[in-house]
Motif scaffolding. Sequence first.
Motif, PDB file in Angstrom:
ATOM      1  N   TYR A   1      36.738  43.437  37.540  1.00 22.37           N
ATOM      2  CA  TYR A   1      35.819  42.541  36.857  1.00 22.37           C
ATOM      3  C   TYR A   1      36.424  42.038  35.545  1.00 22.37           C
ATOM      4  O   TYR A   1      36.398  40.844  35.241  1.00 22.37           O
ATOM      5  CB  TYR A   1      34.477  43.263  36.600  1.00 22.37           C
ATOM      6  CG  TYR A   1      33.582  42.567  35.606  1.00 22.37           C
ATOM      7  CD1 TYR A   1      32.814  41.452  36.001  1.00 22.37           C
ATOM      8  CD2 TYR A   1      33.514  42.994  34.277  1.00 22.37           C
ATOM      9  CE1 TYR A   1      32.004  40.796  35.078  1.00 22.37           C
ATOM     10  CE2 TYR A   1      32.707  42.344  33.355  1.00 22.37           C
ATOM     11  CZ  TYR A   1      31.968  41.242  33.750  1.00 22.37           C
ATOM     12  OH  TYR A   1      31.172  40.599  32.844  1.00 22.37           O
ATOM     13  N   PHE A   2      37.040  42.977  34.803  1.00 23.69           N
ATOM     14  CA  PHE A   2      37.662  42.573  33.533  1.00 23.69           C
ATOM     15  C   PHE A   2      38.819  41.605  33.772  1.00 23.69           C
ATOM     16  O   PHE A   2      38.979  40.614  33.066  1.00 23.69           O
ATOM     17  CB  PHE A   2      38.153  43.803  32.752  1.00 23.69           C
ATOM     18  CG  PHE A   2      37.024  44.702  32.276  1.00 23.69           C
ATOM     19  CD1 PHE A   2      36.023  44.187  31.442  1.00 23.69           C
ATOM     20  CD2 PHE A   2      36.958  46.035  32.668  1.00 23.69           C
ATOM     21  CE1 PHE A   2      34.980  45.005  31.003  1.00 23.69           C
ATOM     22  CE2 PHE A   2      35.920  46.846  32.233  1.00 23.69           C
ATOM     23  CZ  PHE A   2      34.922  46.337  31.401  1.00 23.69           C
ATOM     24  N   VAL A   3      39.624  41.918  34.791  1.00 23.96           N
ATOM     25  CA  VAL A   3      40.756  41.024  35.121  1.00 23.96           C
ATOM     26  C   VAL A   3      40.212  39.623  35.432  1.00 23.96           C
ATOM     27  O   VAL A   3      40.716  38.616  34.931  1.00 23.96           O
ATOM     28  CB  VAL A   3      41.579  41.548  36.331  1.00 23.96           C
ATOM     29  CG1 VAL A   3      42.644  40.527  36.735  1.00 23.96           C
ATOM     30  CG2 VAL A   3      42.222  42.884  36.016  1.00 23.96           C
ATOM     31  N   GLY A   4      39.142  39.610  36.203  1.00 19.45           N
ATOM     32  CA  GLY A   4      38.521  38.339  36.564  1.00 19.45           C
ATOM     33  C   GLY A   4      38.071  37.557  35.336  1.00 19.45           C
ATOM     34  O   GLY A   4      38.257  36.336  35.255  1.00 19.45           O
ATOM     35  N   GLN A   5      37.516  38.268  34.365  1.00 17.74           N
ATOM     36  CA  GLN A   5      37.073  37.619  33.129  1.00 17.74           C
ATOM     37  C   GLN A   5      38.244  36.992  32.371  1.00 17.74           C
ATOM     38  O   GLN A   5      38.154  35.881  31.859  1.00 17.74           O
ATOM     39  CB  GLN A   5      36.366  38.647  32.223  1.00 17.74           C
ATOM     40  CG  GLN A   5      35.006  39.096  32.737  1.00 17.74           C
ATOM     41  CD  GLN A   5      34.018  37.936  32.837  1.00 17.74           C
ATOM     42  OE1 GLN A   5      33.762  37.241  31.855  1.00 17.74           O
ATOM     43  NE2 GLN A   5      33.509  37.712  34.026  1.00 17.74           N
ATOM     44  N   VAL A   6      39.367  37.731  32.352  1.00 16.24           N
ATOM     45  CA  VAL A   6      40.553  37.212  31.651  1.00 16.24           C
ATOM     46  C   VAL A   6      41.032  35.935  32.344  1.00 16.24           C
ATOM     47  O   VAL A   6      41.351  34.922  31.699  1.00 16.24           O
ATOM     48  CB  VAL A   6      41.695  38.264  31.620  1.00 16.24           C
ATOM     49  CG1 VAL A   6      42.933  37.679  30.943  1.00 16.24           C
ATOM     50  CG2 VAL A   6      41.242  39.533  30.910  1.00 16.24           C
ATOM     51  N   MET A   7      41.062  35.974  33.680  1.00 24.16           N
ATOM     52  CA  MET A   7      41.543  34.819  34.438  1.00 24.16           C
ATOM     53  C   MET A   7      40.616  33.621  34.222  1.00 24.16           C
ATOM     54  O   MET A   7      41.065  32.492  34.068  1.00 24.16           O
ATOM     55  CB  MET A   7      41.638  35.149  35.934  1.00 24.16           C
ATOM     56  CG  MET A   7      42.788  36.091  36.255  1.00 24.16           C
ATOM     57  SD  MET A   7      44.371  35.385  35.736  1.00 24.16           S
ATOM     58  CE  MET A   7      45.439  36.801  35.821  1.00 24.16           C
ATOM     59  N   LYS A   8      39.307  33.909  34.190  1.00 24.18           N
ATOM     60  CA  LYS A   8      38.334  32.853  34.011  1.00 24.18           C
ATOM     61  C   LYS A   8      38.526  32.202  32.639  1.00 24.18           C
ATOM     62  O   LYS A   8      38.581  30.981  32.498  1.00 24.18           O
ATOM     63  CB  LYS A   8      36.925  33.464  34.118  1.00 24.18           C
ATOM     64  CG  LYS A   8      35.831  32.437  34.329  1.00 24.18           C
ATOM     65  CD  LYS A   8      34.517  33.130  34.675  1.00 24.18           C
ATOM     66  CE  LYS A   8      33.352  32.270  34.201  1.00 24.18           C
ATOM     67  NZ  LYS A   8      32.147  33.068  33.964  1.00 24.18           N
ATOM     68  N   ASN A   9      38.716  33.092  31.670  1.00 29.02           N
ATOM     69  CA  ASN A   9      38.904  32.659  30.297  1.00 29.02           C
ATOM     70  C   ASN A   9      40.155  31.801  30.088  1.00 29.02           C
ATOM     71  O   ASN A   9      40.179  30.910  29.241  1.00 29.02           O
ATOM     72  CB  ASN A   9      39.023  33.924  29.444  1.00 29.02           C
ATOM     73  CG  ASN A   9      38.404  33.737  28.092  1.00 29.02           C
ATOM     74  OD1 ASN A   9      39.000  33.094  27.244  1.00 29.02           O
ATOM     75  ND2 ASN A   9      37.199  34.269  27.917  1.00 29.02           N
ATOM     76  N   THR A  10      41.207  32.106  30.874  1.00 22.82           N
ATOM     77  CA  THR A  10      42.497  31.417  30.686  1.00 22.82           C
ATOM     78  C   THR A  10      42.741  30.394  31.790  1.00 22.82           C
ATOM     79  O   THR A  10      43.840  29.885  31.937  1.00 22.82           O
ATOM     80  CB  THR A  10      43.669  32.420  30.697  1.00 22.82           C
ATOM     81  OG1 THR A  10      43.630  33.113  31.956  1.00 22.82           O
ATOM     82  CG2 THR A  10      43.563  33.409  29.560  1.00 22.82           C
TER      83      THR A  10
END
Length: 483
Positions: free
Chosen positions: A454-463
């Motif tokens: 989930y955290f990885v997904g957030q980073v990807m979404k953010n970038t």
Amino acid sequence: MTKYLAKIGLEMHCEMSETNTKVFSAARNSYSESPNTNVRPLDMGFPGTLPVVNKEAVRLSLMASMILNCSQPEYMYFERKNYYYPDMPKNFQITQETKPIPVGIYGKVEFECGDELKTVRVNNIHLEEDAASLDHFYSTSNIDYNRAGVPLLELVTEPDIHSAKEAVAFLEHMRSVYQYAGISEADSKKGQIRCDVNISLMDADKDETDPSNWGTRAEIKNVNSFGGVRDAINYEIERQTEILENGGEVEQETRRWDEESGTTIRMRSKADAIDYKYFVEPNIPKFKISQAWLEEIRATIPELAMDRKNKYINEFGLSSYDAGVIVKEKAISDYYEECVKVGIDAKTAANWVTVNIVGELNKENITINDFFITPSMLKQITDGINDGLLSSKQAKEVFFKAIEEQKEPKNYISKDNAQISDATELTRIITEILDNNPSQIEQYKGGRDNLFDYFVGQVMKNTRGKANPVMTKEILHSELDKR
Ligand code: ADP
Ligand code: MG
């Protein structure tokens, strides 16, 4: 039941496409043009015309003889093979077939067949002229003299080949030799390679080095594709096995391969063999081959596929498999060498060539010469990866987009889609995300491991997918540990 061993000897004819002119006349050696445009009176058998031996054809055939480890002659001359055929207006072919002094005798070739190294002895290699070609239509036949007098190399092997697979591997090896040595394009699709296949069966328990143990052979004439050679051999093995199993005898005969029915068909028995009434060609004086010339030719034998393969393995660090894929076609190997020359890392270049490029050529059914991406364009892509502007996934997208739109790859590479691989920047983004998700952190610490994704997904979404995935995971782990 007796177990049989197939003994196969090949007569491989290869048109030498790399001389400028024909073997005995000044007509251009090129017949892929309009019919009857590359023709001199000699090629049509006009009375009073005289043959002049093409020095380049002799030089290249002597080179082939050396590569095949044959001995070269001190003197050379030619002979007439007399017969009538509509595509041969002189009523004889100039050849060296009945071994007066061919360009080479008694050599041997080593070639790879799967993982094995095989050896075939060469009986001789000789230089002769090709006939014209006939095109058959519904009610007429047309003759094209462009092929009449094209230099032809005939390689005769001893029957050291034992299967269809070995025969094809041998032919592929020879095709590569002819291409790398600059003797011929050796393109069987253009009819430049044609084979006579001699095949017999013997008792597998007997000594195959003793010719008295060999069986009676059939000769299958004029097979013009490697697939045809393979199928004709398999068919003959079956046919002859059946005859022998039923207590019969194989007849010595000449057969032909019939593509349509996938069978060989009897043409004539050995008893009806044509008497060609060979005699020395009186219009070509016997000429001397000097030692100095032979040495000069030997010194100019180019790097062959095997040499390049060894170089790729030992100097460039490629796997034997990749090296094999690259050297299989000279044009592809030339392309690869150019990639390395323009500065692409040898292993990276090998990956691109063996996977994406060969794949694309097969898919589009084109040759590397017609391929849009040049080595220097490929370098734009690999530089993009090295400079952190492209992920490997993006590099592939750029590669295919460039091909599709026929534009240089650099047009699709910009700083905007660069990967974020800066640790400080990534740490800043990750810290912010963690700060905003305290309850998820609590659950993660409580054992819900899958929240990591989930955290990885957030980073990807953010970038917008540009965060370097490996670094993202590393930094996430260490930041989560700190909390
Ligand atoms: P010919 O004079 O009838 O043309 P050659 O002795 O020149 O015959 O051989 C022609 C080809 O036949 C060569 O490639 C040779 O290796 C092959 N050959 C000869 N004997 C056999 C055999 N028993 N089985 C298979 N191939 C054979
Ligand atoms: Mg012949």
